[in-house]
Design an enzyme around this catalytic site. Structure first.
Site, PDB file in Angstrom:
ATOM      1  CB  CYS A  60      -1.190  -0.011   1.107  1.00 46.82           C
ATOM      2  SG  CYS A  60      -2.169  -1.417   1.043  1.00 46.82           S
TER       3      CYS A  60
ATOM      4  NE  ARG B 190       4.514   1.800   0.013  1.00 47.87           N
ATOM      5  CZ  ARG B 190       5.622   1.358   0.970  1.00 47.87           C
ATOM      6  NH1 ARG B 190       6.961   1.625   0.409  1.00 47.87           N
ATOM      7  NH2 ARG B 190       5.617   0.927   2.014  1.00 47.87           N
TER       8      ARG B 190
ATOM      9  N   GLY C  27      -1.107  -1.581   6.249  1.00 47.82           N
ATOM     10  CA  GLY C  27      -0.760  -2.446   7.366  1.00 47.82           C
ATOM     11  C   GLY C  27      -2.148  -3.473   7.700  1.00 47.82           C
TER      12      GLY C  27
ATOM     13  CD  GLU D  89      17.499 -12.798  -7.827  1.00 51.19           C
ATOM     14  OE1 GLU D  89      16.583 -13.227  -7.077  1.00 51.19           O
ATOM     15  OE2 GLU D  89      17.077 -11.562  -8.359  1.00 51.19           O
TER      16      GLU D  89
ATOM     17  CD  GLU E 188      10.157 -11.117  -8.921  1.00 49.99           C
ATOM     18  OE1 GLU E 188       9.590 -10.767  -7.969  1.00 49.99           O
ATOM     19  OE2 GLU E 188      11.098 -11.370  -8.877  1.00 49.99           O
TER      20      GLU E 188
ATOM     21  CG  HIS F 133      20.831 -36.348  -4.879  1.00 53.66           C
ATOM     22  ND1 HIS F 133      21.514 -37.715  -4.532  1.00 53.66           N
ATOM     23  CD2 HIS F 133      22.143 -35.835  -5.000  1.00 53.66           C
ATOM     24  CE1 HIS F 133      22.795 -37.677  -4.476  1.00 53.66           C
ATOM     25  NE2 HIS F 133      23.088 -36.362  -4.707  1.00 53.66           N
TER      26      HIS F 133
ATOM     27  CE  LYS G 250      11.514  -2.498  -5.238  1.00 49.50           C
ATOM     28  NZ  LYS G 250      11.864  -3.729  -5.893  1.00 49.50           N
TER      29      LYS G 250
END
Ligand code: F6R
Length: 614
Positions: A2, A27, A102, A484, A491, A507, A609
């Site tokens: 947010c 955000r 939040g 990475e 994403e 394995h 983010k």
């Protein structure tokens, strides 16, 4: 998670707030909304979806041009991302407009309490209860700042709140606990926001707010108090980047721009780290050398990409210092009763400095009396504020949701930490440290070399645009690079991608290899012969089973050529520093492939983010 903006001043608040939201959209982008105060009324527009939807709604709603307003771009937690749940939320009496970042954990109880007083919430959010509580307070004649303090002490959880009262058109009030909030100090105008990017166009002077503080801004004043109403100590700072850094500068995506900024970001992060004699001087390191000599264990805590930077750091730090180093996902750390104490150095890596999982892990470490050092890119953020020491990375603002220059500069900061510890503890000779520093200082040029030769990787992205799955293999520091590379692809391109330790393949995961499956293999530099040869064997194993191999190897590594369907050449660097160049083609591959698929590279679905919820 947010983005929040509040403004008071002579400009049209609507323009300032919407522009600010655009820069904070990284955000969260599930919905967006604004509220401005004019003639004793709140005027509000909000819309599900990205800010483009809000723009359309605003074009139809002609909100008044006034100097007081606030806005929000949402990453939904409580309640679906629809128009009703979008922020701002209004109190039932229409006076208070509120935005929130939040989670208010005790909202259900507060909601019941409001219901008993005859107030029914119209949204499913946890936020609305706060708007209603503030509405009741101001209705009873309590000034908004006092009302905010009274309400905040009743809230549990994490929150940044920004509110306006239609009957007090000169004031914006904000509060924070466990979520970010900065004040922008202008000339005859002031701002509050989740991040300085929201107001960088107007001022580079900022004030960081501490935990459990309330700020009231007017055109000419900034007043910060604790939740108890006492004057609070605050620290002002100058932001060392400007508007151009927060804009795309001709690139199609922030991510692409940020990839190409990496040589500078790495150079800036290395600036001023040693004196004329080559002695490392990390002046933000507020832990004494004597204390550092007592450290007998290092634990790195971080999430996602930052955690992969930590995995690379483990190899370098253990090799240079001989101190045992563990790396742990921050979200797991405090739930397993970790063994840390006064002689443990906990290193919290976070680009944003606000990641809730990392913050909570850090707090747990401090409770166990461990020393905590933050590696962070965001001045004034919570993680460095709550740490004993900090090494700032100087990447500039990272806006693309997928971390790129953040990762590279985190690696650099980890290398600096490892070398500094080696210097303090005498586990490396001074000339060895100087030689590694010289090599680090040559890395911006090496990264530029990789960036100047990307035709092959761009073509690969075109060739593999319909690939259902891609694997990445590496060993030693190449393993976190593989992880990475896979994370970037997942994403951004939303396709199945996995990174494996090359030796682990046999394995189990080797069963995934089928005809034409693209497999990227990171080959270590030739200097470490055994390591190099082992990865070349793993490369042969996957090729023999039909994989299409894309091999990242040193310029003159001819041994691998027969086993590569596609070769991507890397500059010659030492093994431990190879991630700084090897990750670049993988970043470009993911960015380009996602772009070709028509995805929003800067704002991938479901992500945000700065992840300020656990
Ligand atoms: C992936 C990515 C995330 C972040 C993670 C930690 O591209 O960006 O995995 O690395 O959310 O974020 P910070 O570093 O801000 O703590």
């Amino acid at each position: 998670m947010c983005g929040i903006v509040g403004y008071v001043g002579p400009r049209a608040a609507l323009d300032v707030v919407v522009e600010g939201l655009r820069r904070l959209e990284y955000r969260g982008y599930d919905s967006a909304g604004v509220a401005v105060v004019s003639q004793g009324r709140q005027f509000l527009t909000k819309k599900a979806g990205k800010i483009a939807n809000l723009d359309k709604a605003l074009a139809e709603s002609s909100l008044p041009r006034t100097g007081l307003g606030l806005g929000h771009t949402r990453w939904a937690t409580h309640g679906a991302p629809n128009d009703v749940n979008a922020h701002p939320h209004l109190s039932a009496n229409g006076r208070v407009a509120l935005v929130h970042n939040g989670i208010v954990e005790n909202y259900a109880r507060l909601r019941e309490e409001l219901a008993r007083e005859g107030i029914t919430c119209v949204s499913e959010t946890d936020t609305e209860v706060v708007a209603q509580l503030l509405g009741l307070q101001v209705e009873a004649g309590v000034p908004l700042d006092q009302a905010m303090r009274a309400v905040c002490v009743r809230l549990q959880g994490a929150f940044t709140l920004v509110a306006t009262d239609s009957e007090n058109p000169d004031v914006v009030v904000a509060a924070r606990r466990n979520s970010p909030l900065v004040v922008g100090v202008g000339d005859g105008e002031n701002f509050v926001a989740s991040d300085v990017a929201a107001f960088i166009e107007y001022t580079r002077e900022a004030i960081e707010l501490g935990q459990d503080q309330v700020v009231q801004i007017t055109r000419d004043g900034v007043e910060v108090t604790t939740f108890d109403g006492l004057p609070a100590d605050v620290r002002g700072y100058h932001v060392d980047w400007d508007l151009s850094a927060a804009e795309k500068g001709g690139y199609d995506w922030f991510m692409r721009k940020e990839i190409f900024e990496q040589p500078k970001a790495v150079a800036d992060t290395l600036l001023g780290r040693h004196d004329a004699d080559g002695k490392l001087t990390l002046d933000e390191l507020r832990i004494s050398d004597a204390e550092l000599r007592t450290i007998d264990k290092i634990v790195i805590i971080a999430c996602g990409t930052a955690c992969y930077a930590g995995l690379v750091a483990k190899y370098a730090i253990e090799h240079w210092t001989r101190i045992p180093c563990e790396v742990e996902l921050a979200s797991e750390f405090r739930y397993r009763d970790p063994i840390v104490g006064p002689t443990t150095l906990v290193v919290a890596i976070s680009q944003s400095g606000e990641t809730a999982d990392t913050l909570m892990a850090l707090r747990h470490a401090r409770e166990q009396r461990a020393r905590v050092l933050a590696i962070c890119n965001t001045n004034g953020s919570t993680i460095p504020r709550e740490s004993d020491a900090v090494i700032y990375t100087h990447a500039g603002p990272e806006v693309g949701v997928a971390s790129t220059k953040g990762f590279l500069t985190q690696l650099v900061a980890c290398y600096l930490l490892g070398l500094y510890l080696a210097q303090v503890r005498g586990t490396k000779f001074d000339d060895e440290i100087r030689a590694t520093m010289r090599e680090l200082e040559s890395m911006p040029a090496a990264i530029s070399d990789v960036l100047s030769d990307i035709d092959t990787v761009m073509q690969l992205a075109a060739d593999f645009v319909d690939a259902p799955s891609v694997l990445f293999l590496g060993r030693h520091v190449g393993y976190p690079v593989a992880l990475e590379g896979a994370l970037k692809l997942k994403e951004l391109a939303y396709i199945h991608a996995e990174g494996f330790a090359a030796g682990e393949l046999k394995h189990g995961p080797i069963a995934l290899i089928e005809d034409q499956l693209p497999v990227f293999v990171v080959i270590p530099p030739q200097g470490r012969d055994m390591l190099h040869d082992k990865v070349v064997s793993n490369l042969q194993e996957v090729r023999a089973r039909g994989a299409r191999t894309i091999v990242l190897a040193e310029v003159d590594d001819d041994e691998v050529t027969p086993y590569a369907d596609v070769m991507i050449r890397l500059p010659k660097v030492s093994t431990l520093l190879q991630p700084l160049v090897a990750i670049i083609p993988l970043q470009i591959f993911a960015c380009e492939l996602a772009s070709r698929k028509g995805h929003d590279v800067d704002q991938p679905r479901n992500l945000a983010k700065s992840v300020t919820v656990e």
